[in-house]
Design a protein around this motif. Structure first.
Motif, PDB file in Angstrom:
ATOM      1  N   UNK A  58       0.883  -1.219   0.010  1.00 26.70           N
ATOM      2  CA  UNK A  58      -0.079  -0.003  -0.246  1.00 26.70           C
ATOM      3  C   UNK A  58       0.983   1.143  -0.164  1.00 26.70           C
ATOM      4  N   UNK A  59       1.234   1.681  -1.209  1.00 28.50           N
ATOM      5  CA  UNK A  59       2.176   2.926  -1.266  1.00 28.50           C
ATOM      6  C   UNK A  59       1.447   3.940  -0.570  1.00 28.50           C
ATOM      7  N   UNK A  60       0.247   4.117  -0.708  1.00 26.71           N
ATOM      8  CA  UNK A  60      -0.556   5.479  -0.348  1.00 26.71           C
ATOM      9  C   UNK A  60      -0.678   5.665   0.974  1.00 26.71           C
ATOM     10  N   UNK A  61      -0.665   4.392   1.646  1.00 28.10           N
ATOM     11  CA  UNK A  61      -1.178   4.237   2.938  1.00 28.10           C
ATOM     12  C   UNK A  61       0.042   4.755   4.281  1.00 28.10           C
ATOM     13  N   UNK A  62      -0.755   5.882   4.930  1.00 23.10           N
ATOM     14  CA  UNK A  62       0.265   6.312   6.029  1.00 23.10           C
ATOM     15  C   UNK A  62      -0.124   5.830   7.301  1.00 23.10           C
ATOM     16  N   UNK A  63       0.881   6.042   8.267  1.00 25.44           N
ATOM     17  CA  UNK A  63       0.540   5.279   9.534  1.00 25.44           C
ATOM     18  C   UNK A  63      -0.633   5.947  10.230  1.00 25.44           C
ATOM     19  N   UNK A  64      -1.023   7.115  10.072  1.00 24.47           N
ATOM     20  CA  UNK A  64      -2.038   7.711  10.678  1.00 24.47           C
ATOM     21  C   UNK A  64      -3.608   7.600  10.103  1.00 24.47           C
ATOM     22  N   UNK A  65      -3.434   6.835   8.679  1.00 19.56           N
ATOM     23  CA  UNK A  65      -4.539   6.969   7.925  1.00 19.56           C
ATOM     24  C   UNK A  65      -5.457   5.649   8.471  1.00 19.56           C
ATOM     25  N   UNK A  66      -5.919   5.566   9.576  1.00 12.99           N
ATOM     26  CA  UNK A  66      -6.754   4.491  10.155  1.00 12.99           C
ATOM     27  C   UNK A  66      -7.940   4.286   9.203  1.00 12.99           C
ATOM     28  N   UNK A  67      -8.695   5.179   8.559  1.00 15.67           N
ATOM     29  CA  UNK A  67      -9.934   5.146   7.993  1.00 15.67           C
ATOM     30  C   UNK A  67      -9.541   4.300   6.693  1.00 15.67           C
ATOM     31  N   UNK A  68      -8.488   4.579   5.996  1.00 16.23           N
ATOM     32  CA  UNK A  68      -8.326   3.871   4.604  1.00 16.23           C
ATOM     33  C   UNK A  68      -8.014   2.131   5.043  1.00 16.23           C
ATOM     34  N   UNK A  69      -7.321   2.203   6.018  1.00 16.74           N
ATOM     35  CA  UNK A  69      -7.067   0.618   6.606  1.00 16.74           C
ATOM     36  C   UNK A  69      -8.404   0.028   7.069  1.00 16.74           C
TER      37      UNK A  69
ATOM     38  N   UNK B 117       0.370  -3.733   9.754  1.00 21.53           N
ATOM     39  CA  UNK B 117       1.163  -3.023   8.721  1.00 21.53           C
ATOM     40  C   UNK B 117       2.622  -2.819   9.107  1.00 21.53           C
ATOM     41  N   UNK B 118       3.360  -3.408   7.984  1.00 21.24           N
ATOM     42  CA  UNK B 118       5.143  -3.527   8.150  1.00 21.24           C
ATOM     43  C   UNK B 118       5.294  -2.231   7.266  1.00 21.24           C
ATOM     44  N   UNK B 119       5.953  -1.168   7.827  1.00 19.65           N
ATOM     45  CA  UNK B 119       6.559  -0.056   7.020  1.00 19.65           C
ATOM     46  C   UNK B 119       7.862  -0.369   6.407  1.00 19.65           C
ATOM     47  N   UNK B 120       8.069   0.108   5.208  1.00 24.20           N
ATOM     48  CA  UNK B 120       9.361  -0.144   4.318  1.00 24.20           C
ATOM     49  C   UNK B 120       9.879   1.254   3.911  1.00 24.20           C
ATOM     50  N   UNK B 121      10.750   1.668   4.551  1.00 28.95           N
ATOM     51  CA  UNK B 121      11.057   3.264   4.355  1.00 28.95           C
ATOM     52  C   UNK B 121      12.036   3.207   3.078  1.00 28.95           C
TER      53      UNK B 121
ATOM     54  N   UNK C 188      11.333   1.745   0.200  1.00 36.16           N
ATOM     55  CA  UNK C 188      10.338   1.634  -1.077  1.00 36.16           C
ATOM     56  C   UNK C 188       9.224   2.825  -0.680  1.00 36.16           C
ATOM     57  N   UNK C 189       9.318   3.341   0.368  1.00 38.26           N
ATOM     58  CA  UNK C 189       8.152   4.162   0.924  1.00 38.26           C
ATOM     59  C   UNK C 189       6.794   3.717   0.619  1.00 38.26           C
ATOM     60  N   UNK C 190       6.726   2.500   1.375  1.00 34.88           N
ATOM     61  CA  UNK C 190       5.392   1.879   1.029  1.00 34.88           C
ATOM     62  C   UNK C 190       5.126   0.889   2.460  1.00 34.88           C
ATOM     63  N   UNK C 191       3.798   0.519   2.668  1.00 34.58           N
ATOM     64  CA  UNK C 191       3.755  -0.203   3.839  1.00 34.58           C
ATOM     65  C   UNK C 191       3.208  -1.564   3.192  1.00 34.58           C
ATOM     66  N   UNK C 192       3.358  -2.867   3.672  1.00 31.24           N
ATOM     67  CA  UNK C 192       2.853  -4.029   3.377  1.00 31.24           C
ATOM     68  C   UNK C 192       1.612  -4.211   4.579  1.00 31.24           C
ATOM     69  N   UNK C 193       0.591  -4.436   4.192  1.00 30.96           N
ATOM     70  CA  UNK C 193      -0.597  -4.687   4.856  1.00 30.96           C
ATOM     71  C   UNK C 193      -0.669  -6.270   5.113  1.00 30.96           C
ATOM     72  N   UNK C 194      -0.917  -7.032   6.171  1.00 26.29           N
ATOM     73  CA  UNK C 194      -1.035  -8.221   6.382  1.00 26.29           C
ATOM     74  C   UNK C 194      -2.296  -8.691   6.902  1.00 26.29           C
ATOM     75  N   UNK C 195      -3.080  -9.579   6.381  1.00 25.42           N
ATOM     76  CA  UNK C 195      -4.226 -10.006   6.843  1.00 25.42           C
ATOM     77  C   UNK C 195      -4.057 -11.568   7.236  1.00 25.42           C
ATOM     78  N   UNK C 196      -4.405 -12.003   8.327  1.00 19.64           N
ATOM     79  CA  UNK C 196      -4.576 -13.554   8.642  1.00 19.64           C
ATOM     80  C   UNK C 196      -5.830 -13.788   8.172  1.00 19.64           C
ATOM     81  N   UNK C 197      -5.937 -14.773   7.153  1.00 19.95           N
ATOM     82  CA  UNK C 197      -7.506 -15.222   6.821  1.00 19.95           C
ATOM     83  C   UNK C 197      -7.269 -16.741   7.110  1.00 19.95           C
ATOM     84  N   UNK C 198      -8.563 -17.077   7.792  1.00 21.37           N
ATOM     85  CA  UNK C 198      -8.854 -18.722   8.262  1.00 21.37           C
ATOM     86  C   UNK C 198     -10.069 -19.094   7.603  1.00 21.37           C
ATOM     87  N   UNK C 199      -9.842 -20.230   6.891  1.00 23.22           N
ATOM     88  CA  UNK C 199     -10.910 -21.048   6.274  1.00 23.22           C
ATOM     89  C   UNK C 199     -11.270 -22.042   7.195  1.00 23.22           C
ATOM     90  N   UNK C 200     -12.974 -22.381   7.380  1.00 23.50           N
ATOM     91  CA  UNK C 200     -12.946 -23.457   8.261  1.00 23.50           C
ATOM     92  C   UNK C 200     -13.863 -24.358   7.704  1.00 23.50           C
TER      93      UNK C 200
END
Length: 136
Positions: free
Chosen positions: A26-37, A67-71, A73-85
């Motif tokens: 997520x290149x455009x996601x800033x730390x404080x941008x909780x709404x987009x998240x 969110x893992x920030x990567x300075x 590349x000026x980007x953040x990696x957002x990670x979701x844990x998805x569980x199927x049952x």
């Protein structure tokens, strides 16, 4: 009533599950941008449920995304844990992997860009053991 048309849900203590991470740059996601998240999280939850329900499987996101920030590349990696049952039908790893692919494709359609697709689903495990896989 016709018993073939009834839908039976398996008790969660008996369900078999598979998990994977859904990762997106997520290149455009800033730390404080909780709404987009939050909007993105709602969309992932919605699409995961839709993709899984086609197979009679339940999808859950048991943790808030990280969110893992990567300075570099000026980007953040957002990670979701998805569980199927298994819910109304048996779950296999191949079914869970197909749902993962469907979810990634649906997210690509929403985001209009490639979703990081290198996370295969786990081996099946009993759902009550999920807590053992999560870091406190």
């Amino acid at each position: 009533t016709n018993s073939k048309n009834k839908s039976h849900t398996v008790d969660s203590t008996l369900q078999i599950s598979c998990r994977h991470e859904l990762r997106m740059w997520l290149e455009e996601l800033e730390d404080e941008d909780e709404n987009k998240k939050n909007i993105l999280e709602e969309e992932v939850v919605r699409l995961a449920r839709i993709c899984a329900e086609r197979y009679g499987i339940r999808a859950r996101l048991p943790l808030r995304p990280g969110i893992v920030q990567n300075k570099k590349w000026d980007a953040g990696l957002i990670v979701f844990l998805v569980v199927y049952s298994s819910d109304r039908k048996p779950l296999t790893r191949s079914v869970a992997d197909q749902i993962r692919q469907d979810l990634e494709k649906a997210m690509e359609d929403v985001l209009k860009r490639k979703v990081k697709c290198d996370c295969r689903v786990s081996q099946p495990f009993p759902y009550p053991l999920l807590d053992k896989f999560m870091i406190p």
